[in-house]
Design a protein around this motif. Structure first.
Motif, PDB file in Angstrom:
ATOM      1  N   CYS A  43      32.006  36.156  52.965  1.00 27.13           N
ATOM      2  CA  CYS A  43      30.624  35.723  53.165  1.00 27.13           C
ATOM      3  C   CYS A  43      30.462  34.285  53.642  1.00 27.13           C
ATOM      4  O   CYS A  43      29.400  33.922  54.132  1.00 27.13           O
ATOM      5  N   VAL A  44      31.491  33.467  53.492  1.00 29.36           N
ATOM      6  CA  VAL A  44      31.371  32.058  53.895  1.00 29.36           C
ATOM      7  C   VAL A  44      32.274  31.739  55.082  1.00 29.36           C
ATOM      8  O   VAL A  44      31.861  31.099  56.045  1.00 29.36           O
ATOM      9  N   ARG A  45      33.506  32.228  55.021  1.00 30.88           N
ATOM     10  CA  ARG A  45      34.428  31.995  56.130  1.00 30.88           C
ATOM     11  C   ARG A  45      33.948  32.754  57.359  1.00 30.88           C
ATOM     12  O   ARG A  45      33.269  33.758  57.257  1.00 30.88           O
ATOM     13  N   PRO A  90      41.102  29.271  42.001  1.00 40.02           N
ATOM     14  CA  PRO A  90      39.998  28.321  41.848  1.00 40.02           C
ATOM     15  C   PRO A  90      40.074  27.568  40.522  1.00 40.02           C
ATOM     16  O   PRO A  90      40.744  27.994  39.588  1.00 40.02           O
ATOM     17  N   ILE A 146      24.930  32.475  55.416  1.00 42.03           N
ATOM     18  CA  ILE A 146      25.662  32.723  54.171  1.00 42.03           C
ATOM     19  C   ILE A 146      24.821  33.550  53.203  1.00 42.03           C
ATOM     20  O   ILE A 146      25.310  34.513  52.606  1.00 42.03           O
ATOM     21  N   ALA A 169      35.397  35.398  43.405  1.00 44.51           N
ATOM     22  CA  ALA A 169      35.019  34.166  44.095  1.00 44.51           C
ATOM     23  C   ALA A 169      35.765  34.031  45.412  1.00 44.51           C
ATOM     24  O   ALA A 169      35.168  33.697  46.449  1.00 44.51           O
ATOM     25  N   LYS A 170      37.058  34.289  45.397  1.00 45.81           N
ATOM     26  CA  LYS A 170      37.853  34.175  46.625  1.00 45.81           C
ATOM     27  C   LYS A 170      37.442  35.234  47.644  1.00 45.81           C
ATOM     28  O   LYS A 170      37.352  34.948  48.843  1.00 45.81           O
ATOM     29  N   TRP A 220      45.076  32.995  48.614  1.00 48.74           N
ATOM     30  CA  TRP A 220      44.448  31.683  48.509  1.00 48.74           C
ATOM     31  C   TRP A 220      44.788  31.046  47.173  1.00 48.74           C
ATOM     32  O   TRP A 220      45.157  31.715  46.212  1.00 48.74           O
ATOM     33  N   ALA A 223      34.050  34.223  49.096  1.00 49.30           N
ATOM     34  CA  ALA A 223      34.230  33.098  50.022  1.00 49.30           C
ATOM     35  C   ALA A 223      34.812  33.578  51.342  1.00 49.30           C
ATOM     36  O   ALA A 223      34.348  33.170  52.416  1.00 49.30           O
TER      37      ALA A 223
END
Length: 123
Positions: free
Chosen positions: A21-23, A109, A76, A14-15, A106, A18
């Motif tokens: 692909c998202v940051r 989660p 995204i 997940a990290k 990070w 993120a």
């Protein structure tokens, strides 16, 4: 594999997703700019005045228009798709491993119970 191992792998994935692909997407553009000052701590004391002179509470202002949201989501989705179709490429996996080591710094989660509730409500 036990549940703790599954959670550890899921957290790492997940990290990494993120981060990769998202940051550094259009989200960064939305994050850029001047952050308003709030003395209340929840922005209830901040107002926006639009081009028509309407005063709108910060918490009621849409911070994304439909075009920006569409562009962000497409970016995204494209990155997630590219990630998934590239994962068998060894050079790409080496990059994923490097980014995963950075993402390890990070916060861990938490399970998002509201996520399940929203999905159930939409069924």
């Amino acid at each position: 594999m036990n549940r703790d191992d599954e959670k550890r792998i899921a957290a790492k994935m997940a990290k990494t997703l993120a981060m990769m692909c998202v940051r550094n997407t259009g989200l960064e553009t939305l994050h850029a700019g001047i952050v308003p000052v709030t003395h209340a701590g929840d922005y209830s004391d901040v107002r926006v005045i639009d081009a028509d002179g309407r005063e709108i509470a910060w918490n009621d202002v849409s911070h994304l228009d439909d075009g920006q949201m569409r562009t962000l989501m497409k970016e995204i989705v494209n990155r997630l798709y590219t990630f998934n179709i590239s994962i068998d490429d060894q050079e790409f996996r080496n990059r994923v491993d490097r980014w995963a080591r950075i993402a390890d710094r990070w916060d861990e989660p938490d399970e998002d119970i509201a996520f399940f509730q929203r999905l159930a409500a939409e069924d």
